[in-house]
Design a protein around this motif. Sequence first.
Motif, PDB file in Angstrom:
ATOM      1  N   MET A   1      -1.428  20.953 -27.925  1.00 34.73           N
ATOM      2  CA  MET A   1      -0.273  20.586 -28.738  1.00 34.73           C
ATOM      3  C   MET A   1       1.025  20.747 -27.949  1.00 34.73           C
ATOM      4  O   MET A   1       1.908  19.891 -28.012  1.00 34.73           O
TER       5      MET A   1
ATOM      6  N   TYR B   1      -4.986  16.552 -33.828  1.00 35.99           N
ATOM      7  CA  TYR B   1      -4.858  17.992 -34.067  1.00 35.99           C
ATOM      8  C   TYR B   1      -4.738  18.279 -35.556  1.00 35.99           C
ATOM      9  O   TYR B   1      -5.357  19.204 -36.074  1.00 35.99           O
TER      10      TYR B   1
ATOM     11  N   LEU C   1      -1.345  13.994 -31.707  1.00 37.87           N
ATOM     12  CA  LEU C   1      -0.946  14.908 -32.774  1.00 37.87           C
ATOM     13  C   LEU C   1      -1.770  14.711 -34.037  1.00 37.87           C
ATOM     14  O   LEU C   1      -2.134  15.677 -34.702  1.00 37.87           O
TER      15      LEU C   1
END
Length: 153
Positions: free
Chosen positions: A101, A77, A74
Motif C-alpha cells: 500500500m 487491497y 488499491l
Amino acid sequence: MKISKILPLLIAFISLNAFAQDGSFVRKKKEQIKALKVAFITDELSLTPDEATKFWPLFNAFEDKQQEIKKQKLKGYLNRMDDDSFDNLSEKDATTMLAQMESTEDELYQLKKKFVSSLKGVISPVKILKLKKAEENFNRKLLQQYRNKKLGK
C-alpha cells in the motif's frame, strides 16, 4: 453557464436513472461527471485556447494513469480487507500488505509530481494551484449534491 447551475441538473438526471442496473449507466454517469469537471476546471482556470490544447491531454493522461493505479492496486487491497479472512490476517501478511500500500501511495505521489512538473511548461504556477483548488471544490460540490439527494433536501 456556471457549473453550479449545471451540477444540480446532473444530480437530478442521475437520480431519475438511479435504478438502472446495467454497466452502461455507470459509464454514462462517469462520462457526465467528467464533462462537468472539465467545464468546471476550464471555467476556474480561465484557460486560453493555446493553454487548453496543451493542458487537457496532460490532464487526461494523468487522470487515466491515476485511475489505472487505483483500480489495479488499491482496489485489490480494499477487497482483501473486506474478505472474511481479513480477521485472520497474520502479522507477516499485514506487514506485506502495508508495504504494498505504501508503495502504491508513493507511485501515486510520484505520478502527481511528474504531472505538476509537466504542467509548469504549459500553465502558470498560479493556475497550477488554482487547478488543485478547483478539483477540491468540484469534488466537494459533487459530494454535497449527493448528500443533499440522499437526505432528501
